[in-house]
Design a protein around this motif. Structure first.
Motif, PDB file in Angstrom:
ATOM      1  N   ASP A   9       8.755  39.856  55.183  1.00 39.11           N
ATOM      2  CA  ASP A   9       9.209  38.471  55.105  1.00 39.11           C
ATOM      3  C   ASP A   9       9.342  37.941  56.524  1.00 39.11           C
ATOM      4  O   ASP A   9       9.300  38.700  57.495  1.00 39.11           O
ATOM      5  N   PHE A  29      10.460  32.822  54.376  1.00 41.88           N
ATOM      6  CA  PHE A  29      11.771  32.252  54.098  1.00 41.88           C
ATOM      7  C   PHE A  29      11.566  30.741  54.074  1.00 41.88           C
ATOM      8  O   PHE A  29      10.557  30.231  54.547  1.00 41.88           O
ATOM      9  N   LEU A  65      16.190  32.398  50.908  1.00 40.12           N
ATOM     10  CA  LEU A  65      15.340  33.585  50.877  1.00 40.12           C
ATOM     11  C   LEU A  65      14.182  33.409  49.916  1.00 40.12           C
ATOM     12  O   LEU A  65      14.223  32.579  49.015  1.00 40.12           O
ATOM     13  N   TYR A  71       7.647  37.455  46.144  1.00 39.06           N
ATOM     14  CA  TYR A  71       7.355  38.848  46.486  1.00 39.06           C
ATOM     15  C   TYR A  71       6.352  39.447  45.496  1.00 39.06           C
ATOM     16  O   TYR A  71       5.443  40.174  45.895  1.00 39.06           O
ATOM     17  N   CYS A  89      11.982  43.996  55.097  1.00 43.52           N
ATOM     18  CA  CYS A  89      12.915  42.901  54.772  1.00 43.52           C
ATOM     19  C   CYS A  89      14.195  43.071  55.578  1.00 43.52           C
ATOM     20  O   CYS A  89      14.455  44.132  56.143  1.00 43.52           O
ATOM     21  N   SER A  95      21.172  39.730  53.774  1.00 50.72           N
ATOM     22  CA  SER A  95      20.409  38.778  52.969  1.00 50.72           C
ATOM     23  C   SER A  95      20.124  39.353  51.598  1.00 50.72           C
ATOM     24  O   SER A  95      20.129  40.568  51.408  1.00 50.72           O
ATOM     25  N   SER A  97      17.180  39.076  50.423  1.00 50.32           N
ATOM     26  CA  SER A  97      15.727  39.270  50.408  1.00 50.32           C
ATOM     27  C   SER A  97      15.344  40.679  49.998  1.00 50.32           C
ATOM     28  O   SER A  97      14.348  40.881  49.298  1.00 50.32           O
TER      29      SER A  97
END
Length: 101
Positions: A9, A29, A65, A71, A89, A95, A97
């Motif tokens: 990410d 993001f 996120l 994903y 990540c 986060s 994420s």
């Protein structure tokens, strides 16, 4: 040995040129400088533009996120090719994420 694909990410702060050069897929993001306009990092707003808005316009961003679907969209084609995925990540302490990925 299986081949693999790196997916990261945009919290990794890797320049877009390195993502392209190393064939790393990125999942962006999202950033907003107001309530309505979300931009995908590296796709819709460059790091320089991001910091210019903060410094010159005195705007403060809000981030969001990547979604689970984002994903999945990045990983599923790789998995269907029979490759493994190495996903980079943010830590789950910083986060959501990691959980989304």
């Amino acid at each position: 040995m299986h081949t693999y694909k790196i997916i990261a990410d945009t919290s990794c702060d890797i320049p877009a040129s390195v993502f392209a050069e190393k064939n790393v897929t990125f999942v962006p993001f999202h950033v907003s400088f107001d309530q309505e306009n979300y931009l995908d990092e590296l796709k819709d707003i460059t790091p320089d533009d991001f910091y210019d808005k903060i410094n010159a316009e005195k705007l403060y961003p809000k981030t969001s996120l990547p979604s689970v679907q984002e994903y999945m969209d990045a990983m599923e084609p790789v998995l269907k090719e029979g490759k493994d995925v190495l996903c980079l990540c943010l830590s789950s302490k910083f986060s959501g994420s990691f959980q989304s990925a």
